[in-house]
Design a protein around this motif. Structure first.
Motif, short mmCIF file in Angstrom:
data_model
loop_
_atom_site.label_atom_id
_atom_site.label_comp_id
_atom_site.label_asym_id
_atom_site.label_seq_id
_atom_site.Cartn_x
_atom_site.Cartn_y
_atom_site.Cartn_z
N UNK A 1 -2.12 -1.88 6.72
CA UNK A 1 -0.95 -1.55 7.55
C UNK A 1 -0.96 -0.09 7.96
N UNK A 2 -1.40 0.78 7.04
CA UNK A 2 -1.52 2.20 7.38
C UNK A 2 -2.58 2.38 8.47
N UNK A 3 -3.71 1.70 8.32
CA UNK A 3 -4.78 1.81 9.32
C UNK A 3 -4.29 1.36 10.69
N UNK A 4 -3.56 0.26 10.72
CA UNK A 4 -3.03 -0.23 12.00
C UNK A 4 -2.06 0.77 12.61
N UNK A 5 -1.24 1.42 11.77
CA UNK A 5 -0.31 2.43 12.26
C UNK A 5 -1.04 3.64 12.84
N UNK A 6 -2.27 3.83 12.38
CA UNK A 6 -3.10 4.93 12.90
C UNK A 6 -3.90 4.50 14.13
N UNK A 7 -3.71 3.26 14.56
CA UNK A 7 -4.45 2.76 15.72
C UNK A 7 -5.86 2.34 15.39
N UNK A 8 -6.13 2.06 14.10
CA UNK A 8 -7.47 1.66 13.68
C UNK A 8 -7.52 0.18 13.36
N UNK A 9 -8.65 -0.43 13.62
CA UNK A 9 -8.87 -1.80 13.16
C UNK A 9 -9.13 -1.74 11.67
N UNK A 10 -8.39 -2.50 10.87
CA UNK A 10 -8.54 -2.41 9.42
C UNK A 10 -9.96 -2.69 8.95
N UNK A 11 -10.38 -1.90 7.96
CA UNK A 11 -11.65 -2.12 7.28
C UNK A 11 -11.36 -2.16 5.78
N UNK A 12 -12.18 -2.90 5.06
CA UNK A 12 -11.96 -3.06 3.62
C UNK A 12 -12.13 -1.73 2.90
N UNK A 13 -11.10 -1.34 2.16
CA UNK A 13 -11.17 -0.12 1.36
C UNK A 13 -11.97 -0.38 0.09
N UNK A 14 -12.52 0.69 -0.48
CA UNK A 14 -13.21 0.60 -1.76
C UNK A 14 -12.16 0.80 -2.86
N UNK A 15 -12.04 -0.19 -3.76
CA UNK A 15 -11.05 -0.11 -4.84
C UNK A 15 -11.76 -0.24 -6.18
N UNK A 16 -11.61 0.78 -7.01
CA UNK A 16 -12.12 0.75 -8.38
C UNK A 16 -10.99 0.35 -9.32
N UNK A 17 -11.32 -0.38 -10.35
CA UNK A 17 -10.33 -0.77 -11.35
C UNK A 17 -10.77 -0.31 -12.73
N UNK A 18 -9.79 0.00 -13.56
CA UNK A 18 -10.06 0.34 -14.96
C UNK A 18 -9.06 -0.39 -15.83
N UNK A 19 -9.54 -1.00 -16.92
CA UNK A 19 -8.61 -1.73 -17.78
C UNK A 19 -7.57 -0.77 -18.34
N UNK A 20 -6.35 -1.27 -18.47
CA UNK A 20 -5.18 -0.40 -18.68
C UNK A 20 -5.15 0.25 -20.06
N UNK A 21 -4.86 1.54 -20.06
CA UNK A 21 -4.72 2.29 -21.30
C UNK A 21 -3.48 1.83 -22.07
N UNK A 22 -2.40 1.55 -21.38
CA UNK A 22 -1.15 1.29 -22.10
C UNK A 22 -1.19 -0.01 -22.89
N UNK A 23 -2.11 -0.90 -22.62
CA UNK A 23 -2.20 -2.15 -23.39
C UNK A 23 -3.15 -2.02 -24.58
N UNK A 24 -3.83 -0.89 -24.72
CA UNK A 24 -4.78 -0.70 -25.81
C UNK A 24 -4.05 -0.47 -27.12
N UNK A 25 -4.58 -1.06 -28.19
CA UNK A 25 -3.94 -0.94 -29.49
C UNK A 25 -4.92 -0.38 -30.52
N UNK A 26 -4.35 0.26 -31.55
CA UNK A 26 -5.14 0.71 -32.69
C UNK A 26 -5.25 -0.39 -33.74
#
Length: 611
Positions: free
Chosen positions: A275-300
């Motif tokens: 939606x941001x790309x379209x607002x900029x007058x650009x044809x959308x292209x797939x963004x690169x998204x990295x994921x990391x498993x969540x710190x807040x769910x980690x337990x001792x």
């Protein structure tokens, strides 16, 4: 030979038939009792029709695997190098170098000097295009220059490398309360690197500071989107065209144990950025998204449970279209993980990628009524929050005026209450603990903290959901070390096993989540037998466990007998209903049931124990 159709052998599923069966099972209760809500307020229904708009959201190329990225966060360059080579030779396809002051720096990180970077990357074939992600905090400019100089010194053609530089002054400002750079500085750094032949991306819009502090999925998306737009403006102001500028940005999100919300979140980010790309007058292209498993769910405690949570989170991010995923080793909350925990983190992804073949289908949740609805709800909520950030002048200004922090703090409080009441659970910590678990080894490396700059905003403080229960377990360990036995409670089971098994199991899980060992009978118990068991146990506390029917007939007598037998405090498992006054008069002082505040109950138990 006629075709064999398995579908034709089953009657067509109809919503009306499903609802009729459900209403019968609910016995007059409304269908809405099966609904739940996300922390953003979206209603999660028990059943969804197929989505009308089930178009595939472009993410990874169809059939393209995601990058198995291993996190490198040890300060010693020789050890870091050994880890990198081991990771790359044993299944990882990329590495993430965490530098001091970066988002996610929990006391273990590389220092920003050339010797460290050169030593860590010794014998790493950058010319083969090995993905290297630089997670930068303080001194980002210096580290970037060192990386570029290292490529030049080795005579590697720049276009053969695959380096994501990961400048993120907005994320480090949110996480640390200060930053030594700005989006304009990022644009200037990117301009220099482009001149040297690097293609980027150069800036990362990282939602983890919000997630780690207890924020909601929509809050995390809004923050990442606002940061990306801020970097986009800075690149444009520095002379880059919008089409080039968007390619200089990538994203990073936390992947949580809530499988469907995590998948919807990754999908929602792509729609929001489009939606941001379209607002900029650009044809959308797939963004690169990295994921990391969540710190807040980690337990001792029962850290092996982190393997399961990490697997669910990885699956969710992969189905959501993540381009690269990092799994935190299961001992990460205990310290710097050893080789075995790092191996398990790698193999978690390898199994899902190579054996489960999760990567072979592009956007497998497209068309799912539930996931399309969750994705749409997240987009709506996140866009509204993003507009609020934009209205005050962007993410940096929103941090200055505490707009983001106040919203995240409020969400964190609601989440902490849900965990205290065990409506949100961490298996092995808040529910079904193991008091006899073995200690797990981590590297003998003390954490260090980068000297902080002068805070300019209130930082988003990371949290782990299991920490309050772990603190109670620490108290139990201290009692064990001092007295040779843990604090304990006797589960006063009365009647036949069918009367008490369910509530006894509930009470055992509750009290042992706080380190209070629970003992109970496994066979039918008369009142005299139950009292003999209590006296033999030596426990100072007792919890009466049985059915409502037994409570009505024998509850008051049993409560009075337990008090007379020396119980310092008597609990009852279940809700008392109309019997409450009589039970309290007989000696019941506390009632424990689903939905009650477990942390308050456990803290009170320690007070009664004098521990």
């Amino acid at each position: 030979m006629s075709d064999l159709s398995l579908v034709s052998a089953f009657p067509k599923a109809e919503d009306a038939a499903w609802k009729a069966l459900v209403e019968k099972a609910l016995k007059g209760a409304p269908l809405s009792v099966l609904e739940s809500k996300t922390y953003d307020g979206a209603v999660v229904a028990p059943l969804y029709p197929p989505a009308e708009d089930g178009a595939v959201i472009p993410g990874r190329d169809p059939g393209a695997p995601w990058e198995i990225t291993q996190r490198i966060e040890i300060a010693d360059p020789g050890t870091a190098n050994s880890q990198i080579l081991d990771d790359l030779n044993a299944g990882a396809s990329g590495i993430a170098l965490l530098f001091q002051g970066a988002v996610g720096d929990r006391g273990y990180a590389l220092s920003a000097d050339a010797a460290t970077l050169t030593g860590a990357l010794e014998d790493v074939h950058l010319e083969w295009g090995v993905p290297v992600e630089l997670q930068l905090g303080a001194n980002a400019k210096a580290v970037a220059a060192m990386a570029a100089d290292l490529v030049a010194a080795r005579g590697i053609p720049v276009d053969h490398t695959n380096i994501r530089f990961g400048f993120d002054p907005i994320g480090t400002l949110a996480a640390n309360g200060w930053s030594d750079a700005s989006p304009d500085d990022v644009a200037a750094l990117a301009k220099d690197l482009v001149a040297r032949g690097f293609k980027g991306p150069f800036a990362v819009a990282d939602g983890r500071p919000v997630h780690e502090a207890g924020g909601t999925e929509a809050q995390e998306l809004a923050f990442a989107l606002a940061a990306a737009v801020s970097y986009l403006r800075a690149f444009e102001a520095a002379g880059a065209g919008l089409d080039d500028a968007r390619k200089m940005i990538f994203f990073r999100l936390a992947a949580d144990q809530d499988q469907f919300l995590t998948t919807a979140k990754f999908r929602a980010l792509r729609k929001l950025w489009s939606r941001v790309e379209e607002a900029c007058g650009l044809a959308p292209e797939a963004a690169f998204i990295a994921g990391e498993t969540a710190w807040r769910m980690m337990t001792k405690r029962h850290a092996q449970g982190n393997i399961v949570r990490g697997t669910i989170a990885t699956l969710a991010a992969a189905v959501g279209g993540a381009n690269a995923i990092t799994v935190l080793p299961y001992t990460a909350a205990l310290g710097l993980p050893e080789d075995f925990a790092r191996r398990v983190a790698r193999n978690t992804q390898t199994v899902l990628l190579e054996e489960s073949n999760l990567y072979r289908v592009a956007d497998p949740s497209a068309g799912s009524g539930a996931l399309e609805s969750l994705t749409s709800d997240l987009c709506t909520a996140a866009w509204a929050l993003f507009q609020g950030i934009e209205a005050v002048g962007g993410p940096e200004k929103a941090l200055e005026v505490n707009l983001i922090q106040s919203a995240v703090t409020a969400s964190r409080a609601i989440r902490e209450t849900a965990l205290a009441r065990r409506k949100e659970s961490l298996i092995g910590t808040s529910d079904f603990p193991d008091l006899g678990e073995d200690d797990l080894a981590v590297m003998d490396v003390a954490p260090t903290k980068l000297e902080s700059g002068a805070p300019t905003v209130t930082p988003l403080t990371p949290m782990r959901l299991g920490a309050p229960f772990e603190a109670l377990r620490d108290r139990s360990d201290a009692v064990l070390a001092d007295k040779g036995a843990r604090p304990n409670i006797f589960l006063a089971c009365l009647g036949h096993p069918a009367d008490f098994n369910g509530r006894a199991a509930f009470a055992k899980s509750l009290f042992e989540a706080g380190g209070i060992e629970a003992t109970a009978a496994s066979s039918a118990q008369t009142l005299p037998e139950m009292l003999d068991g209590f006296r033999a146990s030596g426990a100072p506390l007792a919890c009466l466990c049985s059915s409502d029917k037994v409570y009505a007939s024998d509850g008051t007598e049993a409560a009075q007998a337990l008090r007379e037998a020396g119980a310092a405090h008597v609990y009852l498992a279940g809700k008392p209903g109309d019997l409450e006054a009589a039970l309290r008069k007989a000696g019941i002082e506390s009632f424990v049931a689903a939905g009650g505040n477990a942390l308050e109950t456990l803290a009170g138990a320690y007070d009664h124990l004098g521990a």
